[in-house]
Design a protein around this motif. Structure first.
Motif, PDB file in Angstrom:
ATOM      1  N   GLU A  51       0.818  -1.215   0.000  1.00 47.95           N
ATOM      2  CA  GLU A  51       0.000   0.000   0.000  1.00 47.95           C
ATOM      3  C   GLU A  51       0.850   1.262   0.000  1.00 47.95           C
ATOM      4  N   GLN A  52       2.044   1.205   0.578  1.00 45.03           N
ATOM      5  CA  GLN A  52       2.908   2.370   0.664  1.00 45.03           C
ATOM      6  C   GLN A  52       3.920   2.444  -0.470  1.00 45.03           C
ATOM      7  N   CYS A  53       3.808   1.549  -1.422  1.00 48.24           N
ATOM      8  CA  CYS A  53       4.769   1.506  -2.520  1.00 48.24           C
ATOM      9  C   CYS A  53       4.718   2.799  -3.321  1.00 48.24           C
ATOM     10  N   CYS A  54       5.882   3.292  -3.702  1.00 51.76           N
ATOM     11  CA  CYS A  54       5.952   4.558  -4.430  1.00 51.76           C
ATOM     12  C   CYS A  54       6.137   4.351  -5.933  1.00 51.76           C
ATOM     13  N   ARG A  55       5.968   3.130  -6.404  1.00 53.37           N
ATOM     14  CA  ARG A  55       6.094   2.897  -7.842  1.00 53.37           C
ATOM     15  C   ARG A  55       5.051   3.698  -8.598  1.00 53.37           C
ATOM     16  N   ASP A  56       5.427   4.184  -9.737  1.00 52.65           N
ATOM     17  CA  ASP A  56       4.540   5.023 -10.550  1.00 52.65           C
ATOM     18  C   ASP A  56       3.693   4.144 -11.458  1.00 52.65           C
ATOM     19  N   SER A  57       2.507   3.782 -11.010  1.00 59.05           N
ATOM     20  CA  SER A  57       1.528   3.015 -11.789  1.00 59.05           C
ATOM     21  C   SER A  57       2.085   1.698 -12.303  1.00 59.05           C
ATOM     22  N   GLY A  58       2.961   1.082 -11.555  1.00 59.25           N
ATOM     23  CA  GLY A  58       3.463  -0.227 -11.934  1.00 59.25           C
ATOM     24  C   GLY A  58       4.467  -0.205 -13.060  1.00 59.25           C
ATOM     25  N   THR A  59       5.127   0.929 -13.307  1.00 58.66           N
ATOM     26  CA  THR A  59       6.075   0.988 -14.420  1.00 58.66           C
ATOM     27  C   THR A  59       7.340   0.201 -14.114  1.00 58.66           C
ATOM     28  N   LEU A  60       7.696   0.091 -12.858  1.00 58.52           N
ATOM     29  CA  LEU A  60       8.864  -0.684 -12.470  1.00 58.52           C
ATOM     30  C   LEU A  60       8.425  -1.909 -11.697  1.00 58.52           C
ATOM     31  N   SER A  61       9.124  -3.008 -11.903  1.00 61.31           N
ATOM     32  CA  SER A  61       8.886  -4.153 -11.042  1.00 61.31           C
ATOM     33  C   SER A  61       9.757  -3.974  -9.810  1.00 61.31           C
ATOM     34  N   CYS A  62       9.506  -4.760  -8.802  1.00 59.16           N
ATOM     35  CA  CYS A  62      10.289  -4.638  -7.563  1.00 59.16           C
ATOM     36  C   CYS A  62      11.768  -4.931  -7.807  1.00 59.16           C
ATOM     37  N   ARG A  63      12.054  -5.795  -8.756  1.00 54.89           N
ATOM     38  CA  ARG A  63      13.453  -6.112  -9.059  1.00 54.89           C
ATOM     39  C   ARG A  63      14.193  -4.908  -9.642  1.00 54.89           C
ATOM     40  N   GLU A  64      13.470  -4.065 -10.379  1.00 53.67           N
ATOM     41  CA  GLU A  64      14.085  -2.913 -11.036  1.00 53.67           C
ATOM     42  C   GLU A  64      14.121  -1.675 -10.156  1.00 53.67           C
ATOM     43  N   CYS A  65      13.366  -1.692  -9.055  1.00 55.81           N
ATOM     44  CA  CYS A  65      13.264  -0.521  -8.178  1.00 55.81           C
ATOM     45  C   CYS A  65      14.556  -0.329  -7.381  1.00 55.81           C
ATOM     46  N   GLN A  66      14.976   0.903  -7.231  1.00 53.37           N
ATOM     47  CA  GLN A  66      16.197   1.216  -6.498  1.00 53.37           C
ATOM     48  C   GLN A  66      15.947   1.393  -5.003  1.00 53.37           C
ATOM     49  N   ARG A  67      14.696   1.516  -4.607  1.00 57.41           N
ATOM     50  CA  ARG A  67      14.352   1.758  -3.211  1.00 57.41           C
ATOM     51  C   ARG A  67      14.318   0.438  -2.442  1.00 57.41           C
ATOM     52  N   GLN A  68      14.889   0.422  -1.269  1.00 60.94           N
ATOM     53  CA  GLN A  68      14.891  -0.761  -0.422  1.00 60.94           C
ATOM     54  C   GLN A  68      13.656  -0.722   0.481  1.00 60.94           C
ATOM     55  N   CYS A  69      12.639  -1.506   0.177  1.00 59.60           N
ATOM     56  CA  CYS A  69      11.374  -1.471   0.919  1.00 59.60           C
ATOM     57  C   CYS A  69      11.395  -2.322   2.180  1.00 59.60           C
ATOM     58  N   TYR A  70      12.138  -3.387   2.151  1.00 62.66           N
ATOM     59  CA  TYR A  70      12.087  -4.353   3.238  1.00 62.66           C
ATOM     60  C   TYR A  70      13.354  -4.337   4.075  1.00 62.66           C
ATOM     61  N   PRO A  71      13.206  -4.516   5.388  1.00 67.11           N
ATOM     62  CA  PRO A  71      14.399  -4.772   6.200  1.00 67.11           C
ATOM     63  C   PRO A  71      14.973  -6.131   5.778  1.00 67.11           C
ATOM     64  N   ASP A  72      16.247  -6.316   6.012  1.00 71.82           N
ATOM     65  CA  ASP A  72      16.915  -7.538   5.563  1.00 71.82           C
ATOM     66  C   ASP A  72      16.257  -8.808   6.100  1.00 71.82           C
ATOM     67  N   ALA A  73      15.864  -8.809   7.367  1.00 73.74           N
ATOM     68  CA  ALA A  73      15.279 -10.011   7.967  1.00 73.74           C
ATOM     69  C   ALA A  73      13.961 -10.378   7.284  1.00 73.74           C
ATOM     70  N   LYS A  74      13.112  -9.406   7.014  1.00 76.27           N
ATOM     71  CA  LYS A  74      11.831  -9.670   6.352  1.00 76.27           C
ATOM     72  C   LYS A  74      12.047 -10.134   4.915  1.00 76.27           C
ATOM     73  N   ARG A  75      12.977  -9.518   4.222  1.00 79.73           N
ATOM     74  CA  ARG A  75      13.251  -9.904   2.845  1.00 79.73           C
ATOM     75  C   ARG A  75      13.753 -11.349   2.783  1.00 79.73           C
ATOM     76  N   LEU A  76      14.641 -11.718   3.702  1.00 81.53           N
ATOM     77  CA  LEU A  76      15.142 -13.086   3.733  1.00 81.53           C
ATOM     78  C   LEU A  76      14.024 -14.081   4.061  1.00 81.53           C
ATOM     79  N   GLU A  77      13.142 -13.689   4.967  1.00 82.54           N
ATOM     80  CA  GLU A  77      12.031 -14.557   5.338  1.00 82.54           C
ATOM     81  C   GLU A  77      11.083 -14.774   4.151  1.00 82.54           C
ATOM     82  N   ILE A  78      10.759 -13.706   3.438  1.00 81.99           N
ATOM     83  CA  ILE A  78       9.887 -13.832   2.273  1.00 81.99           C
ATOM     84  C   ILE A  78      10.570 -14.643   1.180  1.00 81.99           C
TER      85      ILE A  78
END
Length: 107
Positions: A51-78
């Motif tokens: 919900e808080q994602c700042c992507r502009d209408s889905g133009t970037l996928s999460c892999r292409e985004c430069q912003r780090q959304c997740y703390p390392d522990a959560k990212r590893l868990e997912i």
């Protein structure tokens, strides 16, 4: 100024996929008929981040985004849950995986 979340399909797709794979993981690893507290918290965290994602209408996928959304522990868990659940989902829920790959090809 808070950016309003968009409701485009490319943005929603990872959220439903994480929910589905987390449910599959919790059902088999944590052996419960309902989601455990840890997995429920992870899904709630993913929903909040989506919900808080700042992507502009889905133009970037999460892999292409430069912003780090997740703390390392959560990212590893997912990542751990997705790596565990994806091979099992290929056999048990092939439509999930087909929707994921078709969505990634279209975006």
């Amino acid at each position: 100024m808070k950016i309003q979340p968009t409701t485009s399909a490319p943005k929603r797709q990872p959220l439903w996929l994480v929910r589905a794979m987390t449910t599959l993981y919790c059902k088999h690893i944590h052996r419960g008929s309902q989601l455990c507290q840890q997995c429920s918290d992870l899904i709630a965290f993913e929903t909040q981040r989506s919900e808080q994602c700042c992507r502009d209408s889905g133009t970037l996928s999460c892999r292409e985004c430069q912003r780090q959304c997740y703390p390392d522990a959560k990212r590893l868990e997912i990542n751990h849950i997705i790596r565990w659940a994806e091979p099992k989902a290929r056999w048990r829920k092939p439509i999930w995986i087909a929707k994921r790959y078709v969505g990634s090809l279209l975006s």
